[in-house]
Each structure stands twice: as C-alpha cells, then as structure tokens.
Write an enzyme that holds these catalytic residues in place. Structure first.
Site, PDB file in Angstrom:
ATOM      1  N   ARG A 125      47.868  26.137  37.038  1.00 34.54           N
ATOM      2  CA  ARG A 125      47.085  27.273  37.554  1.00 34.54           C
ATOM      3  C   ARG A 125      45.752  26.806  38.154  1.00 34.54           C
ATOM      4  O   ARG A 125      44.710  27.441  37.990  1.00 34.54           O
ATOM      5  CB  ARG A 125      46.851  28.310  36.445  1.00 34.54           C
ATOM      6  CG  ARG A 125      48.105  29.040  36.005  1.00 34.54           C
ATOM      7  CD  ARG A 125      47.820  30.008  34.874  1.00 34.54           C
ATOM      8  NE  ARG A 125      47.452  29.291  33.660  1.00 34.54           N
ATOM      9  CZ  ARG A 125      46.716  29.786  32.680  1.00 34.54           C
ATOM     10  NH1 ARG A 125      46.267  31.028  32.760  1.00 34.54           N
ATOM     11  NH2 ARG A 125      46.424  29.067  31.619  1.00 34.54           N
ATOM     12  N   HIS A 154      38.964  52.145  35.037  1.00 36.99           N
ATOM     13  CA  HIS A 154      38.791  50.904  35.784  1.00 36.99           C
ATOM     14  C   HIS A 154      37.356  50.723  36.270  1.00 36.99           C
ATOM     15  O   HIS A 154      37.001  49.672  36.791  1.00 36.99           O
ATOM     16  CB  HIS A 154      39.752  50.871  36.975  1.00 36.99           C
ATOM     17  CG  HIS A 154      41.189  50.952  36.556  1.00 36.99           C
ATOM     18  ND1 HIS A 154      41.900  52.132  36.559  1.00 36.99           N
ATOM     19  CD2 HIS A 154      42.039  50.008  36.081  1.00 36.99           C
ATOM     20  CE1 HIS A 154      43.128  51.905  36.119  1.00 36.99           C
ATOM     21  NE2 HIS A 154      43.235  50.627  35.820  1.00 36.99           N
TER      22      HIS A 154
END
Length: 763
Positions: A16, A701
């Site tokens: 990653r 959010h």
C-alpha cells in the site's frame, strides 16, 4: 500464439505504498517530488511484475493518483468552476481538491465532487460534473508522461482510456437538466488529440474501455456509439474496445460491428456470449477473451478456460487475445506476500500477479501444450480443482442439510406488522418520536490501541474485556445523560462491521495483504468466503448483555445483515450468491434468537449494501431482490412478535426498490435523508410504506453540529409525509468516525428537537 495482455493492474502497491505516500503528502510530511517518485517507482514495479509473469502488452494509464475517472476529467478539462485554477492550468493539487474538497480557510472552501460505486464493484469513482456550455480541452498530460516512462523501460505498451460514451454516461448534468449526449461532438476532438500524441510516440494499440455496453442502453446512446466510433476510426492507432462486468446481450451486434480493430468481452461474468460473438465478429477484428476472473481471489480452472480458448483459436488464429475478465484493480496485488494462510487454502487462491501468470500460461498452452512449465501449471490446476471439490472444510453436510430443511414459514414473522406493533409499543413503552442512534460511537485511538495490543498478545483477554467494558459504560452513561430513548453499546469491540462477524463464522478466511483500493487512499481487505458458513458460538451476546445490565432503558442489539456480509466479501465461485446469503442468514438467525433469549428487546440488522447488490441489467433485478429480501427475513423472523427488528440503509435512491424494502418487513427502517432535505421520503409516502421509519436528521459525515431548529424543520417535513406515530429520530449513520465532543453536542440537539416535536404534537 494468442497474445497475453491485461486491462489494468492494481495501483496501490504490494505494501500500500500509494496509500502511505498520498496520506503523507496530504499531511505535509512528503513533498510533491517525493510523491511523484513513489508513483514512478510503483509503475516501474507493476509493469515489470506483469512482464515477468508473461504479459506481452502492458497497460499504461491504469495508474491514477486518486481515481481513473477523475484523471480523465482533469485530462479533458472538466474541472468545476469552484476548483479551476486562476491560470486555467490544473495541477496535482487541483486533482486532490476535486476529490477531497477544500477547507473553508482556503479560497472560501469548496465541497468535493460526488463519489459513487463503479458499476457493481466496491470501487468508487468521482462523478464528472458537466455544464450545458461545457468545453473540453487537453489539460493534463499524465498519460503521455507514463507512456514515455514505459517506452524508455523497453516495454510494449497499450495505453488505456475510458471511452467517450462511458465517460459521459458516468457524469452528471449540473446547473440545469440537459442531455449529456449533446456534449459528445465537443469531447471527441480531445480523444483525437490524445490518439495523435500516442501515435507520435510509436504506440500501435490503444484500449478504449466502454463498460456501459453491458448495460441497458437507451436507443439514443446506442446510436451515439456508431456516430462516435465512425469519427474515432479516422484517428491513428489500432483500437481495442473493452467491455466487462457483464454480457453484451442486446448490444452484442453493436459492439461487434463498431469500426475498431478489436473487442474484449468478459467470459467470467457472461460465459454465454461465447461462441455467439464469433458469428458477429468481422473477419479483420481481434477478439480478446476475458477468462481469468479479475475481481475475485480464486485460481482459474485452466482446463476449462483452455477448452474455450482452443475452440476460439481454431477460428481466429492470431486474432485471438487472452486477458483477465476486467482490470485487476479489483484484485489484491500478490499472493506471495501471504505467510499466515494454511497451505491448502493458499493453493486455491490467485491475486493479480498470479492471474497474470494464468493468462500467460493459457496463451502459451495453445502452441506449446507439452512445455514443462505449461504441463506443471495445468497439473497444479487439476489438483486444486480436485481438492476444492472434495474438501470437507468447504462442503459441510450439516450446513447444507439445515439449508435444505428451511420452510417458507421460516422467512415470515408470526403476525403482520400491525399486530406486532401493538405488542412492541406495549412492551417498549417509548415516547412519541423515540430517539436512538445507528449503532457505533467514536472509535478513539485508545480503543484501537487496546484492540491491537490484544490481537498481538500484549493484552490478556481479561484486560481487553475490561477495556471494552469501560468504553461500553462510557457510551451508556453519555446516552443516559443526553436522554436518548433507545440505547446502543457503541461497538467499541468491532474493527469493521463485516470483519468482526466474519472472524467468528466458520467458512471465512482472512489475508494479511489482500488489500484492494476502495477510493483514493482508502483500501479495504475483504474477508474471503471459502466454504459453507455457520456460527459456532454467539458473537455479540455477552457485549450486549453487559450493556443492558448497565441501564433500565431499552438496549439495541447490533448485527450486520446477510446481504451486506456477502457483498463486502470475496465470495465463493462454486455456489451461487443466493446460497451464500441464505447460509449467512441462518447463522445470523441464531444470533438474533440468542439476543432475544438474553432479554434484548430490539435487534438491528444493518443492510448497507442491499441496493449495491442489484445486477447491472434490470431484467435480472427481480431474482436478486427476491432472494435478498428472503435472506433478510430468514435472518430476522425467528423471534417473537414483541421483539422489534430494525434495519439501516444508507443510500440515496429508494424509488425503484421500495417494494422490496417493504417486503423485508423490518419493524423499523432507519435511512440517510438529511442531505436530501427529507425528499427521499417521497418514495415511502407514495408507496404508503406501512412500517416505522427513522429518517436521519443530521449528516454524520460533517463535523458541523446541527442546530435544534434545523432538525425540528426536517422532522416537521418528515411528519408531513409519514404519520408521526411511525416516526423515529436518529442521525443519518453510525458515529464511528466522529469525535466525542461533536457527537455529544449533536445528539443533545437531536434529543431537544424530538422533545419540541412531542410538545407540539400534544398541544
């Protein structure tokens, strides 16, 4: 010999590296030259990995700093006004601003572009924003730079572009409704400019992805394909149109007849389109067959794939190409990194590097079937297939027998909702507009550290349990202080809403390095369903029982539903999704029953991915919706009438599935509605949805604490559409990613709003 190629390769890196570099750059810990160097090194590694595996024609342009659709928007100059640089020249920071938004302190702030699912995968793309006067110009030359890199390394390359029709289809009209097809003639010259730039570099082939050819297309869009590609054919380069994620079906003749030099089809998702395609393909055209699954983790059955290839090779000769079904973006990078899977299970798997090897060996088997490497690969494949067929870890008689014994009444509650509701209200004794949350509370660094220490053996089971009990006590105390009506335990012990349960179910396996990109720097590591699924022991009961012991108020049990468990895992390929969902439903049914036996009066079964499972073609929807709703009911229907079943869904479109949502027969559904200003409730009102609803009254959010009056307005709007007696009050979604201070402030205001509504209704 058939040519071996790929449609794309994972961009995140074996470890990653892209994720880590992006996040370091965004934090100011890595400068832009350092970030660019990470990108160059990843591309170099990925091209070499594919070449070493035997891939002859390498994809270029499949790398993206955040998302491939966003990269095209930058390349085409489709940059919303709020992000447009003063000099008109976009930079890498422009791309990141479009993806992530700009903080209020900078240039007045700008919200990010919308993000949505890439077809029916778990990858997300940034939705292009088009205006009626949209202009297109070649504004970002990353593709040319990457082609130059690959050519300098001596690679044979095939640049990858999203086709003009798919790009327009994936976008949205902004600032007023108009037909996006009106933009086609303005967009095509930019493709011409790109093709000319590639031809000038000596490129022979370009891959043009048109995945919308596997969708139900309006006639106007079908006509536009012919119009667009008649213009595109005038440009230099040989062109391969790539389709994937499904079958061409009624678009088969259209795709086969496009004036291009090659066509790629997905024979994993739609094996039935072969050999029909052979009769429609012009004699000059290359046919690329996607025979290795690009979006799962299982080895290919080489003998089965070779049967198709050998037949095609007789007809096509050197016009036959071999590839994965789609881009390998959806597969983890390299199985060789795995060091903790047992030998048998690992032998069944293949990640991107291994899938490249499978593609190459299939191509070679057509002309060198007796080569030692070919014979060895096929022998391994035969052993793997035999092992999977007879494995008792995969096939469990007791699970199959239980599934076979399911009766229709097992998927129905004992009484209709109207009767259940009377019993539930009498038992729960909740006020009007009852308040609750969706389940999770903030996952602090202390929680994550405790979980990590426990998994690494630095914290004993008793110490870990006490740490989690402390977090549960805190969550319960906060909720009681705020005056919430139905409490949750906060899910401190859960790392992920799927992985937590999958770790406790037989039939699931976990990788260490099976990461795939979800979007930007966000990577996920889906669990792998390898066998028949069952629950050996209770998974949540002790945590919820402890939480309930701390309060006299109602405590909700919290589970992830069978469809979501399935959709967010790598599924088996040897049995249908329906069978896997029903096995999961039976395992979860046992958990629901155990929670009820422990005195839990409400159980919430989240189905966040229910809509995501919809097939790409409308004709396939009814079958999916039938088994998906049946799986939910099978999971939820083993309880008494007075036990209340909740479900939660978080997406922005209900109209086309409202009947199926009603068929799930949950007593209460909580949904995400605050950002739509309660407009989503129109579907429930028009359908006369009979059960109870908790429309989200604030957006979790955002760190912004919603005002009481804002939530009162939203609830008043909701009460105009849904009878007040059937309304619940809750946030849009779980609070895992929020901080405690903003969480408490927002929930305090939410409780105050509910109390105002109660007083107004009593007046």
């Amino acid at each position: 010999m058939a040519l071996a190629h790929t449609l794309g390769f994972p961009r995140i890196g074996r470890d990653r590296e892209l994720k880590k570099a992006l996040e370091a750059y965004w934090k100011g810990e890595l400068d832009q030259p350092g970030l660019l160097q990470v990108g160059r090194e990843l591309r170099r590694q990925h091209w070499q990995l594919q070449k070493d595996a035997g891939i002859e024609l390498l994809p270029v342009g499949d790398f993206a700093w955040y998302d491939q659709v966003l990269a095209h928007s930058l390349a085409f100059g489709v940059i919303p006004e709020r992000f447009r640089p003063a000099d008109g020249q976009p930079t890498l920071d422009t791309l990141f601003a479009m993806a992530r938004g700009v903080a209020q302190g900078c240039c007045g702030g700008a919200h990010a572009q919308e993000m949505t699912k890439w077809f029916d995968t778990n990858y997300h793309y940034l939705v292009p924003e088009f205006t009626v006067d949209q202009a297109f110009s070649l504004s970002w030359t990353q593709l040319f730079e990457e082609v130059d890199e690959a050519l300098a390394l001596g690679h044979a390359v095939k640049p990858v572009l999203i086709g003009p029709l798919s790009y327009l289809w994936l976008g949205k009209a902004k600032g007023g409704e108009f037909d996006r097809l009106e933009l086609l003639e303005r967009l095509l010259p930019v493709y011409g400019e790109i093709f000319q730039g590639l031809a000038a570099r000596g490129v022979e082939w370009v891959q043009i992805d048109e995945p919308i050819l596997v969708l139900d297309l309006p006639q106007a869009w079908k006509n536009a394909f012919e119009r667009a590609y008649n213009l595109i054919q005038r440009e230099p380069l040989k062109k391969l149109v790539a389709t994937y994620f499904g079958g061409l079906e009624d678009n088969l003749g259209l795709a086969a007849g496009l004036p291009v030099d090659g066509l790629h089809i997905d024979l994993v998702r739609a094996p039935g389109q072969y050999p029909t395609i052979l009769d429609r393909l012009p004699a000059y055209k290359v046919l690329s067959l996607g025979l290795v699954n690009g979006r799962n983790v299982w080895r290919c059955d080489l003998e089965k794939a070779l049967e198709v290839l050998a037949h095609a090779h007789e007809r096509l000769g050197e016009r036959l190409w071999v590839a994965p079904s789609c881009s390998l973006l959806h597969s983890p990078v390299d199985l060789c990194r795995e060091d903790q899977l047992d030998e048998e299970l690992q032998s069944w798997l293949a990640f991107a590097v291994q899938k490249c090897e499978e593609v190459a060996i299939l191509a070679r088997a057509l002309v060198e079937p007796e080569a030692p490497e070919v014979r060895q690969a096929f022998e391994v494949s035969r052993r793997v297939e035999a092992s999977r067929r007879r494995s008792t870890r995969i096939h469990k008689r007791e699970v199959q027998a239980r599934l076979a014994a399911v009766r229709p009444q097992d998927s129905r509650r004992a009484s209709a909702f109207a009767e259940r509701a009377v019993q539930q209200r009498a038992r729960l004794e909740l006020p009007a507009f009852p308040t609750t949350t969706i389940g999770s509370f903030p996952q602090t660094s202390a929680i994550r550290l405790a979980r990590q220490s426990w998994k690494q053996g630095r914290l004993s089971q008793a110490e870990y349990t006490e740490a989690m009990h402390s977090e549960i006590r805190h969550a319960v105390q906060v909720q009681e202080r705020l005056g919430l009506d139905v409490l949750v335990h906060g899910e401190a012990e859960r790392n992920d809403m799927v992985e937590y349960f999958a770790e406790q179910l037989d039939g699931y396996a976990f990788t260490r390095f099976g990461w795939v990109q979800s979007y930007g720097s966000r990577c996920v590591k889906p669990a792998v369903i390898y066998g028949d699924l069952s629950r050996p022991r209770p998974m949540t009961v002790e945590w919820i029982r402890y939480a309930q012991s701390l309060t006299g108020k109602v405590m909700k049990g919290m589970l992830t539903g069978p469809v979501t468990m399935l959709m967010w895992s790598f599924p088996r390929e040897d049995v249908s999704r329906e069978v896997q969902a029903r096995q999961l439903a039976l395992a979860l049914r046992d958990e629901v029953s155990d929670l009820e036996q422990a005195g839990i009066r409400i159980v919430q079964i989240d189905e966040a991915a229910f809509r995501e499972g919809l097939p790409l073609r409308r004709a396939d929807w009814p079958h999916y919706l039938e088994w998906a709703t049946e799986a939910f009911r099978l999971c939820a229907s083993g309880v008494r009438d007075e036990t209340q079943i909740h479900t939660h869904m978080c997406y922005s479109e209900f109209n086309d599935v409202i009947e199926s949502i009603a068929a799930m027969d949950a007593d209460v559904i909580t949904i995400e509605t605050s950002r739509s200003d309660m407009e989503l409730l129109e579907a429930f009102e028009a359908f006369a949805y009979p059960n109870e609803i908790g429309p989200g009254v604030y957006d979790i959010h955002s760190p912004r604490v919603p005002a009481v009056e804002d939530m009162v307005k939203l609830l008043s709007k909701a009460a105009e559409r849904i009878p007040a007696a059937r309304l619940w009050v809750n946030p849009d979604c779980g609070l895992k990613t929020r901080a405690w201070a903003e969480t408490e402030a927002a929930l305090a205001n939410m409780v105050a709003a509910a109390r105002q509504l109660r007083q107004a209704n009593l007046a």
